[in-house]
Design a protein around this motif. Sequence first.
Motif, PDB file in Angstrom:
ATOM      1  N   GLY A 137      24.719  50.509  58.534  1.00 41.46           N
ATOM      2  CA  GLY A 137      24.585  49.842  57.107  1.00 41.46           C
ATOM      3  C   GLY A 137      25.655  50.357  56.122  1.00 41.46           C
ATOM      4  N   SER A 138      25.909  51.569  56.337  1.00 44.45           N
ATOM      5  CA  SER A 138      27.057  52.644  55.299  1.00 44.45           C
ATOM      6  C   SER A 138      28.321  51.733  55.221  1.00 44.45           C
ATOM      7  CB  SER A 138      27.012  53.958  55.621  1.00 44.45           C
ATOM      8  OG  SER A 138      27.558  54.133  56.931  1.00 44.45           O
ATOM      9  N   LEU A 139      28.608  51.095  56.481  1.00 47.67           N
ATOM     10  CA  LEU A 139      29.938  50.495  56.178  1.00 47.67           C
ATOM     11  C   LEU A 139      29.889  49.590  55.271  1.00 47.67           C
ATOM     12  CD1 LEU A 139      30.631  50.140  60.120  1.00 47.67           C
ATOM     13  CD2 LEU A 139      31.901  51.594  58.535  1.00 47.67           C
ATOM     14  N   MET A 140      28.842  48.724  54.503  1.00 54.51           N
ATOM     15  CA  MET A 140      29.036  48.147  53.781  1.00 54.51           C
ATOM     16  C   MET A 140      29.988  48.283  52.555  1.00 54.51           C
ATOM     17  SD  MET A 140      26.166  46.004  51.488  1.00 54.51           S
ATOM     18  CE  MET A 140      26.539  44.930  50.142  1.00 54.51           C
ATOM     19  N   VAL A 141      29.885  49.544  51.962  1.00 44.50           N
ATOM     20  CA  VAL A 141      30.931  50.030  51.111  1.00 44.50           C
ATOM     21  C   VAL A 141      32.052  50.150  51.514  1.00 44.50           C
ATOM     22  CG1 VAL A 141      31.676  51.893  49.359  1.00 44.50           C
ATOM     23  CG2 VAL A 141      29.195  51.268  49.867  1.00 44.50           C
ATOM     24  N   THR A 142      32.528  50.617  52.695  1.00 46.41           N
ATOM     25  CA  THR A 142      33.824  50.939  53.358  1.00 46.41           C
ATOM     26  C   THR A 142      34.469  49.421  53.596  1.00 46.41           C
ATOM     27  OG1 THR A 142      33.119  52.660  54.482  1.00 46.41           O
ATOM     28  CG2 THR A 142      35.062  51.736  55.332  1.00 46.41           C
ATOM     29  N   GLY A 143      33.370  48.272  54.055  1.00 42.79           N
ATOM     30  CA  GLY A 143      34.146  46.983  54.366  1.00 42.79           C
ATOM     31  C   GLY A 143      34.611  46.225  53.047  1.00 42.79           C
ATOM     32  N   LEU A 144      33.845  46.602  51.717  1.00 39.02           N
ATOM     33  CA  LEU A 144      34.058  46.083  50.526  1.00 39.02           C
ATOM     34  C   LEU A 144      35.478  46.626  50.028  1.00 39.02           C
ATOM     35  CD1 LEU A 144      30.610  46.397  48.785  1.00 39.02           C
ATOM     36  CD2 LEU A 144      32.029  44.023  49.258  1.00 39.02           C
ATOM     37  N   ILE A 145      35.576  47.983  50.251  1.00 38.95           N
ATOM     38  CA  ILE A 145      36.949  48.777  49.734  1.00 38.95           C
ATOM     39  C   ILE A 145      38.000  48.362  50.311  1.00 38.95           C
ATOM     40  CG2 ILE A 145      37.991  50.879  49.145  1.00 38.95           C
ATOM     41  CD1 ILE A 145      35.241  51.978  48.694  1.00 38.95           C
ATOM     42  N   GLU A 146      38.058  48.316  51.917  1.00 42.30           N
ATOM     43  CA  GLU A 146      38.989  47.963  52.707  1.00 42.30           C
ATOM     44  C   GLU A 146      39.498  46.502  52.582  1.00 42.30           C
ATOM     45  OE1 GLU A 146      40.968  50.028  54.206  1.00 42.30           O
ATOM     46  OE2 GLU A 146      39.596  51.709  53.435  1.00 42.30           O
ATOM     47  N   GLY A 147      38.426  45.658  52.286  1.00 39.05           N
ATOM     48  CA  GLY A 147      38.817  44.154  52.097  1.00 39.05           C
ATOM     49  C   GLY A 147      39.638  43.973  51.101  1.00 39.05           C
ATOM     50  N   VAL A 148      39.237  44.553  49.911  1.00 33.51           N
ATOM     51  CA  VAL A 148      39.885  44.344  48.572  1.00 33.51           C
ATOM     52  C   VAL A 148      41.192  44.891  48.521  1.00 33.51           C
ATOM     53  CG1 VAL A 148      39.975  44.962  46.089  1.00 33.51           C
ATOM     54  CG2 VAL A 148      37.901  44.256  47.312  1.00 33.51           C
ATOM     55  N   LYS A 149      41.376  46.290  49.221  1.00 33.67           N
ATOM     56  CA  LYS A 149      42.569  47.069  49.583  1.00 33.67           C
ATOM     57  C   LYS A 149      43.871  45.993  50.216  1.00 33.67           C
ATOM     58  CE  LYS A 149      42.831  51.286  50.560  1.00 33.67           C
ATOM     59  NZ  LYS A 149      42.281  52.450  51.307  1.00 33.67           N
ATOM     60  N   SER A 150      43.223  45.354  51.046  1.00 36.66           N
ATOM     61  CA  SER A 150      44.026  44.535  52.253  1.00 36.66           C
ATOM     62  C   SER A 150      44.699  43.435  51.343  1.00 36.66           C
ATOM     63  CB  SER A 150      43.190  43.965  53.270  1.00 36.66           C
ATOM     64  OG  SER A 150      42.291  42.872  52.845  1.00 36.66           O
ATOM     65  N   MET A 151      44.039  42.982  50.379  1.00 35.27           N
ATOM     66  CA  MET A 151      44.699  41.694  49.617  1.00 35.27           C
ATOM     67  C   MET A 151      45.333  42.268  48.327  1.00 35.27           C
ATOM     68  SD  MET A 151      44.390  38.941  51.022  1.00 35.27           S
ATOM     69  CE  MET A 151      43.433  38.312  52.236  1.00 35.27           C
ATOM     70  N   LEU A 152      45.510  43.680  47.974  1.00 38.30           N
ATOM     71  CA  LEU A 152      46.026  43.991  46.667  1.00 38.30           C
ATOM     72  C   LEU A 152      47.491  43.484  46.999  1.00 38.30           C
ATOM     73  CD1 LEU A 152      44.424  47.378  45.799  1.00 38.30           C
ATOM     74  CD2 LEU A 152      43.963  45.167  44.854  1.00 38.30           C
ATOM     75  N   PRO A 153      48.333  43.888  47.911  1.00 37.56           N
ATOM     76  CA  PRO A 153      49.755  43.608  48.102  1.00 37.56           C
ATOM     77  C   PRO A 153      50.097  42.156  47.638  1.00 37.56           C
ATOM     78  CG  PRO A 153      49.158  44.959  50.084  1.00 37.56           C
ATOM     79  CD  PRO A 153      47.885  44.579  49.310  1.00 37.56           C
ATOM     80  N   ALA A 154      49.167  41.206  48.053  1.00 35.84           N
ATOM     81  CA  ALA A 154      49.261  39.654  47.946  1.00 35.84           C
ATOM     82  C   ALA A 154      49.131  39.536  46.398  1.00 35.84           C
ATOM     83  CB  ALA A 154      48.498  39.186  48.716  1.00 35.84           C
ATOM     84  N   VAL A 155      48.249  40.301  45.712  1.00 35.03           N
ATOM     85  CA  VAL A 155      47.707  39.773  44.462  1.00 35.03           C
ATOM     86  C   VAL A 155      49.007  40.409  43.408  1.00 35.03           C
ATOM     87  CG1 VAL A 155      46.334  40.535  42.651  1.00 35.03           C
ATOM     88  CG2 VAL A 155      45.287  40.034  44.884  1.00 35.03           C
ATOM     89  N   TYR A 156      49.588  41.585  43.895  1.00 38.38           N
ATOM     90  CA  TYR A 156      50.645  42.044  43.086  1.00 38.38           C
ATOM     91  C   TYR A 156      51.859  41.391  43.058  1.00 38.38           C
ATOM     92  CZ  TYR A 156      48.111  46.578  43.375  1.00 38.38           C
ATOM     93  OH  TYR A 156      47.152  47.486  43.196  1.00 38.38           O
ATOM     94  N   ILE A 157      52.262  40.482  44.348  1.00 38.60           N
ATOM     95  CA  ILE A 157      53.539  39.737  44.490  1.00 38.60           C
ATOM     96  C   ILE A 157      53.028  38.510  43.550  1.00 38.60           C
ATOM     97  CG2 ILE A 157      54.771  38.734  46.110  1.00 38.60           C
ATOM     98  CD1 ILE A 157      54.261  40.514  48.248  1.00 38.60           C
ATOM     99  N   LEU A 158      51.884  38.037  43.851  1.00 34.83           N
ATOM    100  CA  LEU A 158      51.605  36.640  43.127  1.00 34.83           C
ATOM    101  C   LEU A 158      51.520  36.918  41.693  1.00 34.83           C
ATOM    102  CD1 LEU A 158      50.776  34.028  44.155  1.00 34.83           C
ATOM    103  CD2 LEU A 158      48.360  34.697  44.129  1.00 34.83           C
ATOM    104  N   MET A 159      51.158  37.852  41.137  1.00 35.63           N
ATOM    105  CA  MET A 159      51.148  38.200  39.459  1.00 35.63           C
ATOM    106  C   MET A 159      52.496  38.492  39.118  1.00 35.63           C
ATOM    107  SD  MET A 159      48.003  40.999  39.343  1.00 35.63           S
ATOM    108  CE  MET A 159      48.293  41.412  37.497  1.00 35.63           C
ATOM    109  N   PHE A 160      53.523  39.143  39.980  1.00 36.86           N
ATOM    110  CA  PHE A 160      54.765  39.208  39.469  1.00 36.86           C
ATOM    111  C   PHE A 160      55.763  37.701  39.603  1.00 36.86           C
ATOM    112  CE2 PHE A 160      54.242  43.599  39.446  1.00 36.86           C
ATOM    113  CZ  PHE A 160      55.435  44.448  38.829  1.00 36.86           C
ATOM    114  N   ALA A 161      55.081  36.950  40.697  1.00 36.11           N
ATOM    115  CA  ALA A 161      55.699  35.611  40.688  1.00 36.11           C
ATOM    116  C   ALA A 161      55.280  34.863  39.536  1.00 36.11           C
ATOM    117  CB  ALA A 161      55.194  35.117  42.014  1.00 36.11           C
ATOM    118  N   TRP A 162      54.065  34.892  39.127  1.00 30.99           N
ATOM    119  CA  TRP A 162      53.631  33.916  38.183  1.00 30.99           C
ATOM    120  C   TRP A 162      54.513  34.391  36.851  1.00 30.99           C
ATOM    121  CZ3 TRP A 162      47.717  34.769  39.521  1.00 30.99           C
ATOM    122  CH2 TRP A 162      47.556  33.956  40.475  1.00 30.99           C
TER     123      TRP A 162
END
Length: 518
Positions: free
Chosen positions: A333-358
């Motif tokens: 069950g301790s993987l819940m925090v890890t999953g949340l963090i890693e899931g968000v981190k995996s999308m940060l490059p896309a978010v950064y590119i999208l923000m610059f593009a906007w």
Amino acid sequence: MINTVFSLLPPLIAILMVILTRRVLLSLGVGILTAAVLLSEFNISKTFSIILTATKGIFISDGELNTWNVYIILFLLVLGVITAFISISGGSRAFGEWAMKRVKSRAGAQMVAAFLGIIIFIDDYFNALAVGQVSRPITDRQKVSRAKLAYIIDSTSAPICVVSPISSWGAYIIALIAPILVAHNVTETSAFSAFIQMIPMNLYVWTAIAMVFIVALRNINIGAMRVHEERAVFEGQVLDSNKPAPGELKEDLPTSNKGTVGDLTWPILALVIGTVGSMLWTGYTAIEGKATLLAIFENTDVAKSLILGGLVGLTVTMVLFFRQVFIFKGVNGSLMVTGLIEGVKSMLPAVYILMFAWVIVDLIGQLETGAFLAQFVENSNLNTAYLPVILFIIAGVMAFSTGTSWGSFGILLPIAGEISAVTDISMLLPAMAAVLAGSVFGDHCSPISDTTILSSTGAGCNHIDHVMTQLPYALISAVIAIAGYVVFGLTGSMVPAWLMIIVLLLMFIFVFSRKKNV
């Protein structure tokens, strides 16, 4: 500087830098700075004020929360978390093993992705991300490069949405067409009927979709795509590990060995049902008059629907995760925090590119780059027979430069209507269809297009790798479409134009199938 040839500089500089440096954030940053300098007329303090205002506009617009952008960002982060927990629960592994027994070739894996891209026609954003989530385990197992998957996703998202009347794109286009028909006294054809008649006239879309199936079945790898495919086949690496890939988990997460196919399919199914249901609900509640399906899609709030659907998918994902923790004892069950963090981190490059593009799209809009190109079309002495091919090229340049096909629709469709009305009204529908086709082509190629960004995110592919590997296929499809529009101009009929496209596609198959492919 506004509405002049100088307004072309920011997108051109950004795009050239992307190609030369392969560093997308740096390139977009330079493009943003160039646009701000031009808008401020070289006033340094005003330059940074303009950039700050444009960046603030991502989150706050007219004193209110910019829900469209915020919801899109939140949806990406939610999708990253869903992906992480699907992996932890063993869903991706189980689905990959299940698919291996049924999809037994690289061509088959690519065909699955292509068919999914066509079936999920509701919205291009949702298409790109959902198809990527389902297809990735299959294409990875069959050693199909992420660059090839990104190309398939991108070539079946916006292209299929632009010819689907029951989609966010279709509703938007029909809403644009209606006043154009009224303004030019075209009463014998409704906006919906006009849209349907324009579907076979959108030559680029059908060429690009046909190209996807040809490339998948004949294993045709052109230019940089060959490098990615050879690495996938011979080294088993579906992406370049030295480059960041949005949507790709940064580290190998612990995986339950008791996961089932349902641990992947149920979250994705919940995501689809939740999103489509939310689109129907938000559209229905926004209608004041008679609620028709077309009216619902015309009024739907896509961004809100995506985040609502994402939350439904996330809820189901978490239920299945806790099932693995408490019932199957497959993961801790301790993987819940890890999953949340890693899931968000995996999308940060896309978010950064999208923000610059906007930001750069906002500044390009203030420079009126699109208006300058549109004015160029209006002031040109066009031969009406070649109006579709000329509008196709101009729309392609505009969408490529501005990174938005919808913006190009809004500017060029009325101009196409005006030119047709004063020259030859029979050219109205072909001219508008060419605008739609050219806008999708330009958007398809543009590294600053949000659809392009989300396609690379859905596939888990480095963004610039996606842009560079897709470009040859998009350009070939565009050349074939241009030839079709030229034939239409010469003959006045779509039948010989389609025959030309079929002949050129057969020639493409003959020429490239003879070359040695992976």
